[in-house]
Each structure stands twice: as structure tokens, then as C-alpha cells.
Write a protein that holds these residues in place. Structure first.
Motif, short mmCIF file in Angstrom:
data_model
loop_
_atom_site.label_atom_id
_atom_site.label_comp_id
_atom_site.label_asym_id
_atom_site.label_seq_id
_atom_site.Cartn_x
_atom_site.Cartn_y
_atom_site.Cartn_z
N ARG A 163 0.92 -1.34 -0.13
CA ARG A 163 0.00 -0.07 0.13
C ARG A 163 0.94 1.10 -0.07
NH1 ARG A 163 -5.39 -0.07 3.00
NH2 ARG A 163 -6.58 1.91 2.49
N LEU A 164 0.50 2.13 -0.93
CA LEU A 164 1.35 3.47 -0.96
C LEU A 164 0.54 4.53 -0.33
CD1 LEU A 164 2.79 3.18 -4.57
CD2 LEU A 164 4.06 2.89 -2.59
N LEU A 165 -0.68 4.90 -0.98
CA LEU A 165 -1.43 5.84 -0.18
C LEU A 165 -2.91 5.79 -0.61
CD1 LEU A 165 -1.47 9.31 -2.48
CD2 LEU A 165 -0.74 7.16 -3.27
N ASP A 166 -3.76 6.28 0.11
CA ASP A 166 -5.14 6.57 -0.12
C ASP A 166 -5.44 7.73 -0.67
OD1 ASP A 166 -5.54 4.29 1.56
OD2 ASP A 166 -6.24 5.21 3.05
N ASP A 167 -6.17 7.70 -1.86
CA ASP A 167 -6.40 8.80 -2.82
C ASP A 167 -8.03 9.08 -2.67
OD1 ASP A 167 -6.05 10.95 -4.72
OD2 ASP A 167 -6.04 9.49 -6.18
N PRO A 168 -8.13 10.15 -1.74
CA PRO A 168 -10.00 10.33 -1.68
C PRO A 168 -10.28 11.14 -2.87
CG PRO A 168 -8.45 12.00 -0.23
CD PRO A 168 -7.66 10.97 -0.85
N TYR A 169 -11.63 10.95 -3.08
CA TYR A 169 -12.19 11.61 -4.35
C TYR A 169 -12.74 12.86 -3.47
CZ TYR A 169 -12.07 7.59 -7.13
OH TYR A 169 -11.79 6.31 -8.01
N ALA A 170 -13.02 14.19 -4.56
CA ALA A 170 -13.49 15.31 -4.18
C ALA A 170 -14.88 15.47 -5.03
CB ALA A 170 -12.47 16.38 -4.30
N ALA A 171 -15.65 16.52 -4.53
CA ALA A 171 -16.61 16.80 -5.43
C ALA A 171 -16.19 17.94 -6.48
CB ALA A 171 -17.80 17.57 -4.96
N VAL A 172 -16.30 17.68 -7.92
CA VAL A 172 -16.02 18.79 -8.76
C VAL A 172 -17.29 19.40 -9.33
CG1 VAL A 172 -14.72 19.18 -11.01
CG2 VAL A 172 -13.89 17.61 -9.45
N LEU A 173 -17.32 21.04 -9.15
CA LEU A 173 -18.67 21.40 -9.41
C LEU A 173 -18.45 22.44 -10.33
CD1 LEU A 173 -19.56 21.85 -5.74
CD2 LEU A 173 -20.23 19.99 -7.20
N PRO A 174 -19.32 23.17 -10.95
CA PRO A 174 -19.23 24.40 -11.89
C PRO A 174 -19.13 25.33 -10.91
CG PRO A 174 -21.06 23.11 -12.31
CD PRO A 174 -20.69 22.38 -11.46
#
Length: 306
Positions: A163-174
Motif C-alpha cells: 500500500r502506498l497511499l489513500d487517494d480520496p475523491y472530491a466533488a468537482v462542481l461548476p
């Protein structure tokens, strides 16, 4: 087939001029040296030495084999030296596979350090097979692959997963979206939106769909794009919202706002699949350490237009 060890005994006898001197040089008894020469002559099918006074000299066949024995001895010495360089990590070759968003953030700085620490090691660097990123490592065609780890997969036949890292998702909004002014977005608030998909089916899409399911809805993907820059362009045009991993958001479109997500926060796990039998190579261990270090500084800040 001629015995290589006996060829070196013949060479010692011819070089020293006597069986006794050759025996002393090799640490054998004269009788043992004579037996080795006799066995080699039987293999060769011809006499290799002839007596001259108290010493011996090679026959034409003996001289021919002595010359080849010298070449063999030199080749063996070169092989031993090359092997020592390989074991010490001074030379060698590593086959490395990676996926696109890990290239600039993880692989590039890790390879730069590898080159500095092991300048004689060559790297065969290619993108992973999106259908099965573990395949090249599992089949021995690659020593290491940077992959998105599927849930529950910690190893495979012939390789280990680190395991190297956790890559969280973010909301991409206009930029003009009603939630753009929030510091953090609860995932359920995006339930009624049109969505821009940025992930292919597999371990990168699963965190998105699984988290949305946990928040009580299924995302309505109206546009699919497997390229983060293109997907941001669709979002900026007001065609939908998206969830994208932070490593894919190092360069932001000026028309989008990126906000953290919670309840729940989707996360993909980025790991290194390493061929087990290659872990004894110092260069590979050094590359793995460099990837770990690069992972500690890989998370980009969340930001958007002022």
C-alpha cells in the motif's frame, strides 16, 4: 561434452609446464591433476599433453583447448563481476508499469531518485494494461506495477501488494453551483444532479458508486469521459457534477470548484504490486522506498477559482 573444470586444470598444467607445479597452484595432488587430464583426454578423444624431459607440453589439440580454456576463464570472471554489480544494484534492468495519474505524482520523482542512487540500472517504463494491471507482474513481465488496488486484494500468485497511499475523491462542481460556496459537501446533496463520469469500470469507479449507494442514491451519469481534464471541461460547461480523485486534480480547470466530500468520502487505494522473486534486487527495493516517500507528498491541495 568437455568438462569446463578439467579445461581449467589443463590450462594450469600448460601454463606452469609441469603437473606438480599445476597441482601446487590448484591445491590438488599431482595424482588428482593427472586423473583430471586423463578424463579430459578421454572426452576429447585425443592426447592433450606430451612429455618433454621432466615437464610436459601441449599437443596441437591440447594447445587449442588451452586457448579456449583461457577464453572461458575470462568469460566466467566477467560473469562473476557482472553478477556482483547486479547484486549490489550497480547495474541491471527493472520493468515498471504505472497508470496515468500516478505518473507525474509518484513514478516520476521515484525514478529520479532511483537514477541518482542506481545510475547503472535501466528502467523499462510502460502504462499498465487497464483490463488487468496486475497481469505483467503476475506473469513475470514486470518487476513492479503502480496500481489501484481492488478491495480485498492484498497479494497474488508470484507478487505482493504494498500500500502506498489513500487517494480520496472530491466533488468537482461548476463555479456557479449552489454548493460551490460550501467548505465541504455531504454526498447525498449531489443525489439529484446530472453527473459527468471520469472513471472506467473497475477499482477506480467502484469507490464512487459504492459511496453513492451508501448515501442512498445511484449517480445519473449523463456524460462519460475517462480523462480528468476533459471531464472538468464538461463540468465547467454546466453539464453535470463529478467525483474525481485528488491525484487527478493537480491541474484544475478555471471554471470548476473542488470541495471535499463526506458521509461517506470515496477513497481509492493506490499500491505497488511487486514481483516477489525480484525483491532481492537493491534497485527494486530502492524504487519501492522512493515510491513510499513520493506518496507522502503527493496529495494536492483542494482549491478553485478565487
Amino acid at each position: 561434452m568437455l568438462d569446463v573444470g578439467r579445461l581449467q586444470v589443463l590450462r594450469a598444467v600448460v601454463t606452469s609446464g609441469t603437473v606438480t607445479a599445476a597441482a601446487a597452484h590448484l591445491g590438488y595432488t599431482p595424482s588428482a591433476v593427472s586423473q583430471q587430464i586423463a578424463a579430459l583426454e578421454k572426452q576429447a578423444g585425443t592426447a592433450l599433453l606430451e612429455r618433454v624431459g621432466r615437464g610436459v607440453r601441449p599437443t596441437p589439440a591440447g594447445l587449442l583447448l588451452t586457448e579456449h580454456a583461457a577464453l572461458i576463464g575470462s568469460a566466467v570472471a566477467q560473469a562473476e563481476s557482472a553478477l556482483a554489480d547486479l547484486r549490489a544494484g550497480r547495474t541491471g534492468r527493472l520493468a515498471v508499469r504505472y497508470f496515468a495519474t500516478a505518473g507525474s505524482t509518484l513514478v516520476a520523482p521515484a525514478l529520479a531518485r532511483l537514477r541518482a542512487d542506481h545510475p547503472g540500472v535501466r528502467v523499462d517504463l510502460r502504462l499498465t494494461d487497464p483490463e488487468d494491471p496486475f497481469e505483467d507482474v503476475a506473469r513475470g513481465r514486470a518487476d513492479l506495477a503502480v496500481v489501484v488496488q481492488a478491495p480485498g486484494r492484498s497479494s497474488g500468485e508470484g507478487f505482493d501488494v504494498v500500500r502506498l497511499l489513500d487517494d480520496p475523491y472530491a466533488a468537482v462542481l461548476p463555479a456557479g453551483h449552489p454548493l460551490a460556496g460550501e467548505d465541504v459537501v455531504d454526498l447525498h446533496e449531489l443525489a439529484g444532479e446530472h453527473w459527468v463520469g471520469s472513471e472506467p469500470p473497475g477499482p477506480c469507479l467502484e469507490p464512487v458508486t459504492d459511496s453513492c449507494a451508501a448515501a442512498g442514491f445511484s449517480p445519473d451519469f449523463v456524460i462519460q469521459s475517462e480523462d480528468y481534464a476533459t471531464a472538468q471541461g464538461f463540468v465547467a460547461a454546466g453539464l453535470g457534477v463529478g467525483l474525481m480523485p485528488r491525484l487527478g486534480l493537480r491541474t484544475l480547470h478555471p471554471g470548476v470548484v473542488v470541495r471535499p466530500v463526506r458521509n461517506p468520502e470515496p477513497v481509492r487505494v493506490i499500491s505497488a504490486a511487486v514481483r516477489t522473486t525480484a525483491l532481492d534486487q537493491p534497485a527494486l527495493r530502492g524504487l519501492l522506498d522512493a515510491l513510499r516517500d513520493a506518496a507522502t507528498t503527493a496529495d494536492p491541495p483542494l482549491r478553485g477559482p478565487d
